[in-house]
Design a protein around this motif. Structure first.
Motif, PDB file in Angstrom:
ATOM      1  N   ARG A 156      -3.094   0.189  -8.576  1.00  0.00           N
ATOM      2  CA  ARG A 156      -2.560   0.831  -9.779  1.00  0.00           C
ATOM      3  C   ARG A 156      -1.524   1.882  -9.360  1.00  0.00           C
ATOM      4  N   ASP A 157      -0.613   2.167 -10.275  1.00  0.00           N
ATOM      5  CA  ASP A 157       0.393   3.175 -10.039  1.00  0.00           C
ATOM      6  C   ASP A 157      -0.211   4.573 -10.174  1.00  0.00           C
ATOM      7  N   CYS A 158       0.331   5.522  -9.433  1.00  0.00           N
ATOM      8  CA  CYS A 158      -0.106   6.912  -9.503  1.00  0.00           C
ATOM      9  C   CYS A 158       1.089   7.785  -9.891  1.00  0.00           C
ATOM     10  N   ALA A 159       0.811   8.829 -10.646  1.00  0.00           N
ATOM     11  CA  ALA A 159       1.872   9.775 -11.031  1.00  0.00           C
ATOM     12  C   ALA A 159       2.255  10.618  -9.817  1.00  0.00           C
TER      13      ALA A 159
ATOM     14  N   LYS B 228      11.540  -1.455   7.243  1.00  0.00           N
ATOM     15  CA  LYS B 228      11.173  -0.338   6.373  1.00  0.00           C
ATOM     16  C   LYS B 228      11.131  -0.780   4.915  1.00  0.00           C
ATOM     17  N   VAL B 229      10.169  -0.214   4.186  1.00  0.00           N
ATOM     18  CA  VAL B 229      10.011  -0.479   2.751  1.00  0.00           C
ATOM     19  C   VAL B 229       9.707   0.839   2.057  1.00  0.00           C
ATOM     20  N   TRP B 230      10.310   1.069   0.912  1.00  0.00           N
ATOM     21  CA  TRP B 230      10.025   2.272   0.141  1.00  0.00           C
ATOM     22  C   TRP B 230       8.914   1.973  -0.868  1.00  0.00           C
ATOM     23  N   LEU B 231       7.908   2.845  -0.916  1.00  0.00           N
ATOM     24  CA  LEU B 231       6.793   2.697  -1.845  1.00  0.00           C
ATOM     25  C   LEU B 231       6.714   3.904  -2.769  1.00  0.00           C
ATOM     26  N   GLU B 232       6.461   3.652  -4.029  1.00  0.00           N
ATOM     27  CA  GLU B 232       6.100   4.720  -4.960  1.00  0.00           C
ATOM     28  C   GLU B 232       4.605   5.015  -4.812  1.00  0.00           C
ATOM     29  N   PRO B 233       4.146   6.205  -5.221  1.00  0.00           N
ATOM     30  CA  PRO B 233       2.713   6.522  -5.089  1.00  0.00           C
ATOM     31  C   PRO B 233       1.841   5.481  -5.804  1.00  0.00           C
ATOM     32  N   PHE B 234       0.747   5.099  -5.153  1.00  0.00           N
ATOM     33  CA  PHE B 234      -0.143   4.088  -5.718  1.00  0.00           C
ATOM     34  C   PHE B 234      -1.544   4.289  -5.172  1.00  0.00           C
ATOM     35  N   SER B 235      -2.496   3.596  -5.751  1.00  0.00           N
ATOM     36  CA  SER B 235      -3.864   3.555  -5.246  1.00  0.00           C
ATOM     37  C   SER B 235      -4.296   2.109  -5.097  1.00  0.00           C
ATOM     38  N   LEU B 236      -5.116   1.864  -4.077  1.00  0.00           N
ATOM     39  CA  LEU B 236      -5.656   0.540  -3.807  1.00  0.00           C
ATOM     40  C   LEU B 236      -7.174   0.607  -3.896  1.00  0.00           C
ATOM     41  N   ALA B 237      -7.781  -0.359  -4.565  1.00  0.00           N
ATOM     42  CA  ALA B 237      -9.242  -0.375  -4.696  1.00  0.00           C
ATOM     43  C   ALA B 237      -9.884  -0.460  -3.322  1.00  0.00           C
ATOM     44  N   ASP B 238     -11.014   0.236  -3.155  1.00  0.00           N
ATOM     45  CA  ASP B 238     -11.692   0.244  -1.850  1.00  0.00           C
ATOM     46  C   ASP B 238     -12.708  -0.871  -1.712  1.00  0.00           C
ATOM     47  N   ARG B 239     -12.774  -1.752  -2.683  1.00  0.00           N
ATOM     48  CA  ARG B 239     -13.573  -2.976  -2.532  1.00  0.00           C
ATOM     49  C   ARG B 239     -12.892  -4.095  -3.302  1.00  0.00           C
ATOM     50  N   LEU B 240     -13.304  -5.314  -2.997  1.00  0.00           N
ATOM     51  CA  LEU B 240     -12.773  -6.485  -3.670  1.00  0.00           C
ATOM     52  C   LEU B 240     -13.366  -6.617  -5.065  1.00  0.00           C
ATOM     53  N   VAL B 241     -12.662  -7.302  -5.941  1.00  0.00           N
ATOM     54  CA  VAL B 241     -13.217  -7.629  -7.258  1.00  0.00           C
ATOM     55  C   VAL B 241     -14.428  -8.530  -7.061  1.00  0.00           C
ATOM     56  N   SER B 242     -15.515  -8.214  -7.741  1.00  0.00           N
ATOM     57  CA  SER B 242     -16.790  -8.910  -7.531  1.00  0.00           C
ATOM     58  C   SER B 242     -17.011 -10.008  -8.571  1.00  0.00           C
ATOM     59  N   ASN B 243     -18.010 -10.828  -8.295  1.00  0.00           N
ATOM     60  CA  ASN B 243     -18.426 -11.829  -9.286  1.00  0.00           C
ATOM     61  C   ASN B 243     -18.876 -11.158 -10.573  1.00  0.00           C
ATOM     62  N   GLY B 244     -19.552 -10.012 -10.464  1.00  0.00           N
ATOM     63  CA  GLY B 244     -19.973  -9.292 -11.658  1.00  0.00           C
ATOM     64  C   GLY B 244     -18.789  -8.848 -12.496  1.00  0.00           C
ATOM     65  N   ASP B 245     -17.745  -8.357 -11.833  1.00  0.00           N
ATOM     66  CA  ASP B 245     -16.528  -8.013 -12.546  1.00  0.00           C
ATOM     67  C   ASP B 245     -15.965  -9.242 -13.250  1.00  0.00           C
ATOM     68  N   TRP B 246     -15.987 -10.365 -12.558  1.00  0.00           N
ATOM     69  CA  TRP B 246     -15.416 -11.586 -13.120  1.00  0.00           C
ATOM     70  C   TRP B 246     -16.236 -12.106 -14.299  1.00  0.00           C
TER      71      TRP B 246
END
Length: 416
Positions: free
Chosen positions: A413-416, A209-227
């Protein structure tokens, strides 16, 4: 555990399939390619062919007295890191081993395959039951080396000025760009790790078991364009974005772009297993270190996910991404939002034992546990990973400065 004739046939088929795929991945290479080595972290393809054969010799057929004759010196030359087995040839010097040659290694593999097939079909019930877990480990170990063959060959070819292609008939990696969205998780108490049933490497257990605080995960990978945007905004020249060790690596290694990227008059190009290709802005960025991934995440106003966060969102059977079987062999733009495939994804989690972790008995206990220091965990598999090899609980791991792997990132990223 009892094994009937159908079980035996399934084992024979699995061994034949995995072993044949390793040979198929090496088939496009010349003997010179198979012998060569690009750097201390990589190994020649010939070594991978021999080492995966040595594994079955050392741990499966040898103890059962069923091994075929091996070329002279194999126990020393093709032991990777098993101290309890004995002395071994230095890893940086594997490319200097000219004997046994490629033909002799291939003859040994063929003899081993035939011996494995006979053993799976005819071994006494008790002997087969004792060997079955080691055969299963050996097959999963071989799938890891299938991926390593392709990583190491790309590293080798990328050192050549002409950037030769491993294959010129690969499927296209082109695809449409997709805006990034976010997958929210409300946090709370979650369970991660592999359960007691089915195959998993020892480092995936025990489930806990692991405790997690609210968070969001990107629904795609970082792209070459982002880079490219990160590079244009002086990402590699802004020390405040970097961890101290990462900034030292930037200066020492003169990092200015992902590994295998080359700047030309027509813009950035990258060496791939299909040869030198223009950088596709829509495709996931690949061949970046943990330090680069961490700096990019800070620049983007986000962070890397922990491995528990990643696993909490990953669907355990969502393996629809870009894997070895797609025959693209390089990252492709996301089509379906799967968390799996294309590139291994850096997490912020140090590679350490789970609560209650126990390494296996004997030499196979050296498989993972002794490396739990100075490394970070990656998740999700890559475009060169066999589809059946990945799981939601799978923990890959590398040192933070390395870039030759098929490694990228997904933001959190963290979520409130």
């Amino acid at each position: 555990m009892a094994f009937d004739s159908d079980d035996r046939q399934n084992w024979r088929a699995a061994v034949a399939q995995v072993r044949a795929r390793t040979l198929a991945l090496a088939a496009p290479l010349s003997p010179e390619d198979m012998q060569a080595q690009s750097m201390a972290d990589a190994s020649p393809a010939k070594w991978h062919l021999a080492h995966t054969t040595w594994f079955f010799d050392e741990f499966v057929l040898g103890p059962a007295g069923a091994s075929p004759p091996a070329p002279e010196g194999t126990r020393y030359l093709y032991n990777s890191y098993y101290e309890t087995v004995g002395e071994r040839h230095p890893r940086p010097d594997r490319g200097l081993v000219t004997r046994p040659g490629v033909a002799e290694i291939l003859d040994w593999r063929r003899a081993m395959d035939a011996a494995l097939d006979r053993f799976c079909e005819t071994a006494p019930a008790a002997a087969f039951a004792a060997a079955a877990p080691l055969i299963e480990l050996g097959l999963n170990h071989e799938e890891q080396h299938q991926e390593l063959i392709l990583m190491d060959i790309l590293s080798l070819f990328a050192r050549h000025p002409a950037a030769p292609a491993y294959r010129t008939d690969l499927a296209s990696a082109a695809g449409p760009d997709r805006e990034q969205g976010w997958i929210r998780h409300e946090g709370g108490l979650v369970e991660i790790g592999a359960g007691p049933q089915g195959f998993a490497f020892d480092n995936e257990r025990p489930r806990h078991k692991v405790w997690l605080e609210p968070f969001s995960l990107a629904d795609r990978l970082v792209s070459n364009g982002d880079w490219l945007a990160f590079m244009a905004d002086a990402g590699y020249a802004t020390p405040t974005l970097w961890l101290s060790d990462g900034w030292d690596s930037v200066k020492r290694e003169s990092w200015a772009a992902p590994f295998h990227w080359r700047e030309s008059s027509d813009g950035w190009r990258q060496v791939t297993l299909a040869g030198l290709e223009p950088v596709d802005p829509a495709a996931p960025v690949c061949h970046v270190s943990y330090y680069e991934a961490e700096a990019f995440a800070r620049w983007a106003g986000a962070r890397l996910p922990t491995e528990a966060e990643w696993e909490a969102i990953a669907h355990p059977a969502d393996f629809t991404g870009n894997f070895l079987e797609n025959d693209i062999l390089r990252p492709a733009p996301s089509r379906d939002g799967s968390l799996f495939g294309d590139v291994w994804q850096w997490t912020s989690s140090a590679y350490s034992p789970y609560p209650g972790f126990q390494p296996g008995a004997g030499a196979v206990g050296e498989y993972n546990g002794k490396f739990m220091s100075g490394k970070f965990v990656l998740r999700g598999g890559a475009c060169i990973t066999p589809r059946g090899h990945v799981r939601a609980s799978y923990r890959n791991f590398f040192e933070p400065q390395l870039r030759w792997m098929f490694a990228g990132l997904r933001l959190a990223r963290d979520c409130a």
